[in-house]
Write a protein that holds these residues in place. Structure first.
Motif, short mmCIF file in Angstrom:
data_model
loop_
_atom_site.label_atom_id
_atom_site.label_comp_id
_atom_site.label_asym_id
_atom_site.label_seq_id
_atom_site.Cartn_x
_atom_site.Cartn_y
_atom_site.Cartn_z
N VAL A 337 -12.61 -25.49 -48.94
CA VAL A 337 -11.91 -25.54 -50.22
C VAL A 337 -12.91 -25.39 -51.37
O VAL A 337 -12.65 -24.66 -52.35
CB VAL A 337 -11.12 -26.86 -50.34
N THR A 338 -14.05 -26.04 -51.27
CA THR A 338 -15.06 -25.94 -52.32
C THR A 338 -15.60 -24.52 -52.42
O THR A 338 -15.81 -23.99 -53.52
CB THR A 338 -16.21 -26.93 -52.03
N ARG A 339 -15.81 -23.88 -51.27
CA ARG A 339 -16.33 -22.50 -51.29
C ARG A 339 -15.32 -21.56 -51.96
O ARG A 339 -15.70 -20.68 -52.75
CB ARG A 339 -16.62 -22.06 -49.86
N THR A 340 -14.03 -21.75 -51.68
CA THR A 340 -13.00 -20.92 -52.31
C THR A 340 -12.97 -21.16 -53.82
O THR A 340 -12.84 -20.22 -54.62
CB THR A 340 -11.63 -21.23 -51.70
N ALA A 341 -13.09 -22.44 -54.24
CA ALA A 341 -13.09 -22.77 -55.67
C ALA A 341 -14.29 -22.14 -56.37
O ALA A 341 -14.19 -21.67 -57.51
CB ALA A 341 -13.09 -24.28 -55.85
N VAL A 345 -14.37 -19.58 -59.64
CA VAL A 345 -15.07 -19.91 -60.88
C VAL A 345 -16.12 -18.87 -61.22
O VAL A 345 -16.45 -18.67 -62.39
CB VAL A 345 -15.67 -21.32 -60.77
N ARG A 346 -16.66 -18.17 -60.21
CA ARG A 346 -17.68 -17.13 -60.51
C ARG A 346 -17.12 -16.09 -61.46
O ARG A 346 -17.86 -15.52 -62.26
CB ARG A 346 -18.12 -16.46 -59.21
N LEU A 347 -15.81 -15.82 -61.39
CA LEU A 347 -15.22 -14.81 -62.26
C LEU A 347 -15.22 -15.25 -63.71
O LEU A 347 -15.17 -14.42 -64.62
CB LEU A 347 -13.78 -14.52 -61.82
N GLU A 371 -7.74 -28.18 -54.43
CA GLU A 371 -8.45 -26.99 -54.91
C GLU A 371 -8.44 -26.94 -56.44
O GLU A 371 -9.45 -26.60 -57.07
CB GLU A 371 -7.81 -25.73 -54.34
N ARG A 372 -7.32 -27.33 -57.05
CA ARG A 372 -7.24 -27.33 -58.51
C ARG A 372 -8.24 -28.33 -59.10
O ARG A 372 -8.90 -28.04 -60.11
CB ARG A 372 -5.82 -27.67 -58.95
N ALA A 373 -8.36 -29.51 -58.47
CA ALA A 373 -9.29 -30.52 -58.98
C ALA A 373 -10.72 -30.01 -58.91
O ALA A 373 -11.51 -30.18 -59.86
CB ALA A 373 -9.12 -31.81 -58.20
N ILE A 374 -11.10 -29.41 -57.79
CA ILE A 374 -12.48 -28.91 -57.65
C ILE A 374 -12.73 -27.77 -58.62
O ILE A 374 -13.82 -27.66 -59.22
CB ILE A 374 -12.73 -28.49 -56.19
#
Length: 480
Positions: A337-341, A345-347, A371-374
């Motif tokens: 989940v953190t990797r997806t977040a 955010v990179r964008l 996922e929203r929180a991270i």
């Protein structure tokens, strides 16, 4: 029976309590009175039996009063009721009973009926017996009959009897006394039960009045005085806690509405201004320069995006605290989940360098909420990072750390960073609604963890999220 039960349940609570107390006392008094009556009766009868046995005549006294027919087995009285004219305080009767059932009264004014028990004693089948019998005048007597051999080989029975009125009169007086005492006791119990019910339910009445007052006026500031530590006191404390929680919830709701209205007013005002400029341009025919028109449309798009984000945040905060209202709680791989977040955010900060060191860790949470929180934590780090800055993300045994190298947060502002709609004075010009970190704190608490922000060594801010672990899900079996 059902009608009686329904009528009983229809009574007020204090009336039911008073009736129950009165009924219980009535039963207890009745049982005690009946038991007392039977105990006294047995004691009086035993005392009368002892008196009969102690006053039995000697064989010589009996022999002087009767004539024995040895061949016929009979006893004939030498004189009929010799003491008829003499006063007898005990109304005692003594008579001799032969084995054929004939009787001869040698003392007293009444003859006593002969029963089978008397004949059995006269025949020598038993030595003595106690029983009740009727006298010739119809009065009940207590009879003690014992065996007496007045002639060798020829047994007789002697019956000593006294009226049972000695016992019955005392028992009747006792019954009247017990009835009077029981009646007074029941009336007293009823009055005491009603007083106890009223006194005991007075706090309940106050609680009822308080609830009715709150329902009528919606005044949640009302508090009930708590006295003692019994069940009523606990109920009062619970009511006070409930009203305090409701008052706090209503205040938070009103504050949320006020803050949301304030936050919505700014983008709506900007949107209205920009749209009015575009509309006025169309109405007057005066075209807006292309660069200005492009800037206006970009501002409208940005304000609409800000409104959409704000509405989404408000919807997230409006959900109940229980996880059942959202998505399904399941075991998630926090590292995935953190990797997806991070990729999302990179964008938003393509010029930044985001490093990730993520050790495997599994938690129980709702996938979209977690996922929203991270994303909110990472977005906060990206927002305050300097150009070409670096954001470091690590995950080690349930501790997720996000560190940026921005200006940091002053120490006096750290206690407010998770408040709704709170924004640092230095960040008023940056986009955002001030709800991101509030959503983070709410989601992490629902997962059983905690979150904290602190100043990082060397500058910047470090956000730490701790989430309890969950059993590792079994690997999926590939389909054949």
């Amino acid at each position: 029976m059902n009608r009686v039960v329904r009528r009983f349940r229809g009574l007020p609570l204090r009336s039911r309590l008073a009736l129950l107390v009165t009924t219980a006392v009535t039963i207890a008094v009745a049982v005690a009175a009946v038991t007392c009556w039977f105990v006294v009766r047995d004691a009086l009868v035993n005392s009368l039996d002892d008196a009969l046995k102690s006053r039995r005549p000697t064989p010589n006294e009996v022999a002087q009063q009767i004539d024995i027919d040895a061949l016929a087995g009979k006893a004939r009285c030498l004189r009929t009721f010799p003491d008829r004219d003499n006063p007898d305080l005990f109304k005692q009767t003594i008579q001799v009973v032969a084995k054929n059932g004939t009787k001869c009264a040698i003392l007293g004014r009444q003859e006593i009926e002969v029963t089978d028990a008397d004949v059995s004693v006269a025949k020598g089948q038993s030595t003595e017996t106690y029983h009740n019998a009727l006298a010739s005048n119809g009065e009940k007597y207590r009879v003690y009959t014992y065996s007496l051999e007045l002639y060798p080989g020829l047994p007789f029975a002697v019956s000593v009897a006294r009226p049972l009125s000695e016992v019955d009169d005392t028992l009747d007086n006792l019954a009247l006394i017990l009835l009077f005492v029981a009646g007074v006791g029941v009336l007293g119990a009823g009055a005491a039960g009603l007083w106890v019910a009223r006194t005991g339910l007075r706090p309940v009445d106050r609680l009822t009045e308080a609830v009715e007052h709150v329902a009528r006026t919606e005044d949640l500031n009302l508090r009930i005085p708590v006295e003692g530590d019994d069940e009523i006191a606990r109920l009062s404390e619970s009511f006070n806690s409930m009203t305090a929680s409701l008052a706090s919830s209503r205040d938070l709701q009103q504050q949320l509405i006020a803050d949301a209205g304030h936050e919505l007013r700014t983008p709506l005002t900007s949107l209205r201004t920009n749209i009015e400029l575009l509309a006025r341009s169309e109405e007057t025919g005066r075209s807006i320069p292309p660069d200005d028109r492009k800037a206006l449309l970009a501002s409208v798009t940005a304000q609409m995006t800000e409104l959409a984000v704000l509405i989404g945040d408000l919807q997230e905060l409006s959900r109940p605290d229980s996880g059942d209202a959202g998505g399904k709680v399941q075991v998630l791989a926090l590292h995935d989940v953190t990797r997806t977040a991070i990729e999302r955010v990179r964008l938003r900060g393509p010029e930044l360098t985001i490093t990730a060191d993520l050790a495997p860790w599994y938690v129980r949470a709702e996938p979209p909420a977690l996922e929203r929180a991270i994303v909110n934590i990472l977005d906060n780090a990206v927002k305050f990072s300097p150009p070409r800055g670096r954001v470091e993300v690590t995950l080690d045994r349930g501790h997720l750390t996000v560190r940026d190298h921005g200006p940091g947060i002053p120490a006096d502002e750290l206690p407010h960073v998770f408040d709704r709609f709170w924004r640092s004075p230095t960040a008023r010009s940056l986009p955002g609604s001030g709800l991101g970190l509030s959503i983070v704190a709410r989601t992490v608490q629902q997962c059983g963890g905690d979150v904290a922000l602190r100043a990082a060594e060397g500058g910047g801010t470090e956000a730490t999220v701790r989430l309890p672990g969950a059993p590792t899900p079994p690997p999926e079996t590939p389909s054949p």
